[in-house]
Enzyme design. Sequence first.
Site, PDB file in Angstrom:
ATOM      1  N   HIS A 177       0.885  -1.167   0.000  1.00 55.68           N
ATOM      2  CA  HIS A 177       0.000   0.000   0.000  1.00 55.68           C
ATOM      3  C   HIS A 177       0.919   1.213   0.000  1.00 55.68           C
ATOM      4  O   HIS A 177       1.625   1.451   0.980  1.00 55.68           O
ATOM      5  CB  HIS A 177      -0.910  -0.002   1.230  1.00 55.68           C
ATOM      6  CG  HIS A 177      -1.977  -1.052   1.145  1.00 55.68           C
ATOM      7  ND1 HIS A 177      -2.473  -1.707   2.240  1.00 55.68           N
ATOM      8  CD2 HIS A 177      -2.620  -1.558   0.063  1.00 55.68           C
ATOM      9  CE1 HIS A 177      -3.402  -2.574   1.833  1.00 55.68           C
ATOM     10  NE2 HIS A 177      -3.495  -2.501   0.510  1.00 55.68           N
ATOM     11  N   GLU A 180       1.606   3.644   2.932  1.00 59.63           N
ATOM     12  CA  GLU A 180       1.966   3.119   4.255  1.00 59.63           C
ATOM     13  C   GLU A 180       3.482   2.961   4.264  1.00 59.63           C
ATOM     14  O   GLU A 180       4.029   1.894   4.007  1.00 59.63           O
ATOM     15  CB  GLU A 180       1.212   1.806   4.501  1.00 59.63           C
ATOM     16  CG  GLU A 180      -0.312   2.041   4.458  1.00 59.63           C
ATOM     17  CD  GLU A 180      -1.144   0.765   4.422  1.00 59.63           C
ATOM     18  OE1 GLU A 180      -0.565  -0.341   4.522  1.00 59.63           O
ATOM     19  OE2 GLU A 180      -2.381   0.886   4.301  1.00 59.63           O
ATOM     20  N   HIS A 286       2.736  -2.993   6.572  1.00 59.58           N
ATOM     21  CA  HIS A 286       1.678  -2.002   6.322  1.00 59.58           C
ATOM     22  C   HIS A 286       1.706  -0.923   7.399  1.00 59.58           C
ATOM     23  O   HIS A 286       2.551  -0.952   8.287  1.00 59.58           O
ATOM     24  CB  HIS A 286       0.301  -2.690   6.345  1.00 59.58           C
ATOM     25  CG  HIS A 286       0.099  -3.594   5.179  1.00 59.58           C
ATOM     26  ND1 HIS A 286      -0.617  -3.240   4.079  1.00 59.58           N
ATOM     27  CD2 HIS A 286       0.569  -4.842   4.942  1.00 59.58           C
ATOM     28  CE1 HIS A 286      -0.592  -4.227   3.211  1.00 59.58           C
ATOM     29  NE2 HIS A 286       0.119  -5.215   3.704  1.00 59.58           N
ATOM     30  N   GLU A 365       1.405  -4.604  10.609  1.00 60.14           N
ATOM     31  CA  GLU A 365       0.977  -3.204  10.609  1.00 60.14           C
ATOM     32  C   GLU A 365       1.873  -2.479  11.607  1.00 60.14           C
ATOM     33  O   GLU A 365       1.806  -2.723  12.807  1.00 60.14           O
ATOM     34  CB  GLU A 365      -0.493  -3.109  11.055  1.00 60.14           C
ATOM     35  CG  GLU A 365      -1.470  -3.913  10.201  1.00 60.14           C
ATOM     36  CD  GLU A 365      -1.931  -3.145   8.967  1.00 60.14           C
ATOM     37  OE1 GLU A 365      -1.537  -1.963   8.806  1.00 60.14           O
ATOM     38  OE2 GLU A 365      -2.681  -3.731   8.151  1.00 60.14           O
TER      39      GLU A 365
END
Length: 861
Positions: A177, A180, A286, A365
């Site tokens: 992404h 990110e 991410h 994440e």
Amino acid sequence: MKLVKLLSLIIFFSASATLSAQKTTGSHDAGKYFQGSGEVYFKFLTEGAEPNQLSKIISIDKIEGDVIYAYANLSGFTAFLKHGLAFEILPKPGELIKNPRMLNNVNVREIDEWDFYPTYDAYVDMMYQFAEDYPGLCEVVSIGNSVEGRELLMARISDNVGEVEEEPQFLYTGTMHGDETAGYVLLLRLIDYLLVNYNSDAEVTDLVNNLDIWINPLANPDGTFAGGNNTVNGATRFNANNVDLNRNYPDPEDGPHPDGNPWQVETVHFMDFAEANNFTMSANTHGGTEVLNYPWDTWPQLAADDDWWIFVCREYVDTVHLYSPSNYMNEYNNGITNGYAWYSIDGGRQDYMNYFHQCREVTMELSDVKLLSAGQLPSHWDWNYRSLLNYMKQATYGVNGVVTDLETGQPLRAMAYIEGHDIENSYVYSREETGFYQRLLDAGTYDITFSAPGHYPVTIENVSVSDYTTTTVDVQLDAGDLIADFTASATAISMGGMVDFYDGSFGSPVSWSWEFEGGEPSTSNEENPEGIVFAEAGSFDVSLTVTDSQGGSETIVKEGFISVNAEFLMSNQTITTCAGIFYDTGGEDGGYSDNEDFTMTFTPGAAGSKIIVSFEMFDVEYQSSCDYDWLKVYDGENTSATLIGTFCGTGSPGTIEATNEAGALTFQFHSDGSVTNSGWKAVISCTSPPLAPVAGFTADATHIIMGGSVQFTDLTTNSPTSWAWDFPGGTPSVSSLQNPSVQYEEAGIYDVTLTVQNTYGSDTKTIEGYITVDSTIGISELLNSGLSVFPNPLTGDVLNITSETEIQKVELFNYSGKVLLQKTLKTTSTGLNMQGFGKGVYFLKVFTDNGVRVVKLSVMR
Ligand SMILES: [Zn+2]
């Protein structure tokens, strides 16, 4: 609890004054929210929303309490609007920092603080500089270009970099992404850390020596540099085609294109790359929240290795917590979550790698803020780098080893499967080039079955796995002797029917030569020939010759393997046959017609044989004296022979057997000008011809142990009426039974003879040396052989086998030579788990470099 929930709802609504104003159901409105961009970022309430359904049309970013944050491209947002949910458009995360600190012209060796974002050109230069600065340790591989032509770069790090070694492959990729961005810089820094500390830091040296490490800091460069090559401001989640790359992969549940988009070039390059390698473990990074998300994302069932996942994710996050502020990575289950339990996504790369490539991939994440300010990159590195190293280290644990062919020693691509544990593709494969496999497992004891095409599978029992250790189990698989065999999709068909054939041979054949009597085509060199057509009725042989890589070949002929049923429709002719189906003129599905007059004769081919016609269905127009429609049957070759009967209505002729010299039956049919019924169906066969028997027999075992018995089966043709067996060395030594059982007490090689008889003659068949009886070795001989097998008698579960020379294989079998257990080894000592074998006498055949020995074993439990 309820109050808190209500309160947060009120706050949310009051803070979003425009929320209800933006509620709309008109799809024509969607475009106005994009303002020239390819994606929008927005939020809406969970109330009335179905996240797992919406996840198929928009990219849900995260769910916080009652609020869902999501991205969409124009078509996805248009579909979202149709749900009529209130929403609020949010500023794009990739535009929140107006002037992120960017550096161009970076010399990696002169970096003090990694508190900047490299421009795209600086990034490419840095990657290639790693390879230049550490030539034996690092190479840079481009796996292809993005939609806009930016490079998809991998740094590969290992001792002997570039060589395919017997070690696990590990992969990190960042920032698929594009907005990110933390992973982009953290993974660049990780490359540098591994290279700089190799040979000075023991942990890093160990990782580089024992892994084939691949690191791709920027998986979506078009997204990250959507605002231009010199800034990460304007970064987008999606690629240049406005597609979410983390929804674009084949999905275990939702098929090849779960997002409805074609595979993007970034996806295709990555899938090719994954296919060309055999990764053991990986992660994709991410931002937007702080959590480790482990499989599965697409469906609710837990992964086979759920305990292991929780173990490695906890290790990661618990280590982070030792160095981070208390509010970092502390949500969900204190920093970890099962993917589906959080929210379902389809087409994610994590599930793709786990399901389609047997690679344990997790989603990391790393920061609540997507476009992290450059000044916060060093602290995020400091909180995470030890965990990033620990996670890599986990790829070396569990069970590993090399699978090779027993005879050639060549590496094999074999499946390592754990019975009662593996589900949903959680097994692993060894790598074709090396035979190396690595199976990551939670601590415990496992039975692992190794299998490869053309080889006998081997189960290694009771493999013990502890945390933070590696159990090595090398396995050799035996292709066995070349044995030809095959099966088919059908063996009894109608004329014009099609048959597919399947090779079932052992011993790794490399070529196949098929012959299909009566088939079209009549030969094939395919392994599994399909669509062979049999146009004519009859009984046909099929033969298969297989050849192995040494040029040895074996042939199997299955006589009369395919039987094609002939169909005979009523007509004026004489047919010579002993098999087929006889119908009225309408065949199987139709009836006869008005005004028919036909005469048909069936004769057997062999002298002395008689035609039998057996009606299964009969229905012609009824009249009390059969004056309208009728079938007459004559016992001979024409209508001047004796009339057996005249049939009409549903009064079936039943089964009729010819009694005349020729063995023939003649059928005469008449129908009048009105009323037709469905006619008849009858099966044609013949009585046995008056032939002398041809002797034949087989046995359930031809290689047995002293004291074992053999069950013989008569295969004589032409209806024998008496049997005389001769069993030298056996008990009994003669028998007149059709299928006798015989015991052999003494070691040796014995002939078997069978003489058969019927009214027309007799025949004798002898097979010389048909039965081989092995001796077992006595206690004193065993002591001198350098082999020991103990305890014997066995009262517990484990039988110990040790040898002065290497044991290659052990086989356990019973008196009749049936193999009950087979284990391929390469060791001088092993323990055989006998738990499943009850009280009785068994034989253990031990294959060592010194030869093969058979030991009689008593189990006393
Ligand atoms: Zn993401």
